[in-house]
Design an enzyme around this catalytic site. Structure first.
Site, PDB file in Angstrom:
ATOM      1  N   HIS A  17       0.828  -1.213   0.000  1.00 53.01           N
ATOM      2  CA  HIS A  17       0.000   0.000   0.000  1.00 53.01           C
ATOM      3  C   HIS A  17       0.859   1.258   0.000  1.00 53.01           C
ATOM      4  CE1 HIS A  17       1.032   0.804   4.199  1.00 53.01           C
ATOM      5  NE2 HIS A  17       0.848  -0.488   4.420  1.00 53.01           N
ATOM      6  N   GLU A  94      -3.175  -6.842   7.254  1.00 48.10           N
ATOM      7  CA  GLU A  94      -2.031  -6.831   8.154  1.00 48.10           C
ATOM      8  C   GLU A  94      -2.368  -7.574   9.443  1.00 48.10           C
ATOM      9  OE1 GLU A  94       0.999  -7.137   8.735  1.00 48.10           O
ATOM     10  OE2 GLU A  94       1.688  -5.190   7.971  1.00 48.10           O
TER      11      GLU A  94
END
Length: 269
Positions: A17, A94
């Site tokens: 990201h 995550e």
């Protein structure tokens, strides 16, 4: 297995990201608060513009806002034929950070290093109050195997975008390595480089992986790590937009210690 009349090649872009608020503050923030910065949005847009003519057939993102927004920005900057529907998948989110949420990331690293001194492997460190290693490994394994099986069953050449997180990307790569050592998985992995793979990947940096599968049947899947840590798309941004934050002494200390551990633990894997 090399590409021939009997095989079909798929290409995977495995992307981290864009820059997010936690990256600026070196703090583990709750996922909903850890959104892209303006720089992170520019990084994602630059990726899409750089690969504007790539015809992605599939796109996946973790369910966290910073990954979703990165993927959305990338897809928005592609030409019309390269815009598949974005699929959100929680298996590539995550790790849940437990007691380390809302605390400086250095707290986690120091505890990890202390555990390593007593023999704990980097990838086996348990996060108190967070997601267990077993749960993390299970969901990553599930995503990878489902992806590879779908590639094999599709019987067509594809280009796939996957937007995830730095630690998860590293774990995905090491999981591919583990699968390649299991004869029941029918996976060959070429161009392995443990030290490079264990190195932190830049925001919107990517690894490029190709997958060759047989045209007929369900034989061996051959994966080649074609490129690691690519970020040339960021060169199109202005110097102000790409300027990196000056690393603190604390960060440099953590990075040096981590590199030592990588050399000790990962280089032989």
């Amino acid at each position: 297995m090399s590409e021939s009349a009997e095989t079909i090649k798929t290409t995977i872009y495995l992307v981290r990201h864009g820059e997010c608020k936690a990256n600026l503050g070196d703090t583990h923030l709750p996922p909903d608060l850890d959104v892209l910065t303006e720089k992170g949005k520019l990084q994602a847009a630059a990726f899409g513009k750089h690969f504007h003519d790539v015809e992605f057939t599939r796109a996946y993102a973790s369910t966290y806002p910073r990954a979703i927004d990165t993927a959305t920005e990338i897809l928005a900057n592609l030409d019309g034929n390269g815009k598949p529907e974005l699929k959100q998948d929680s298996r590539i989110r995550e790790r849940e950070m437990g007691i380390y949420e809302n605390r400086p990331m250095f707290d986690l690293w120091d505890d990890l290093f202390a555990a390593a001194k007593t023999g704990t492997k980097l990838l086996d460190f348990e996060v108190e109050g967070g997601e267990s290693v077993a749960s993390l490994e299970e969901r990553i394994s599930s995503f990878i195997m489902e992806l590879l099986e779908s590639i094999q069953q599709s019987k067509k050449s594809e280009t796939i975008l996957i937007v995830s997180h730095g630690v998860i990307i590293m774990r995905m790569m090491f999981k591919l390595r583990a699968f390649s050592k299991d004869p029941t998985k029918l996976i060959t992995l070429n161009s392995w480089d443990a030290k490079k793979i264990a190195t932190a990947i830049k925001n919107t940096g990517y690894h490029l992986i190709t997958v060759d599968v047989p045209k007929e049947g369900n034989g061996n899947k051959v994966l080649d790590i074609a490129k690691l840590h690519q970020s040339s798309h960021l060169e199109t941004l202005s110097s102000g937009a790409t300027a990196a934050k000056t690393p603190s002494k604390e960060y440099l200390r953590i990075a040096a210690t981590f590199e030592e551990l990588v050399n000790e633990q990962c280089i032989t894997h």
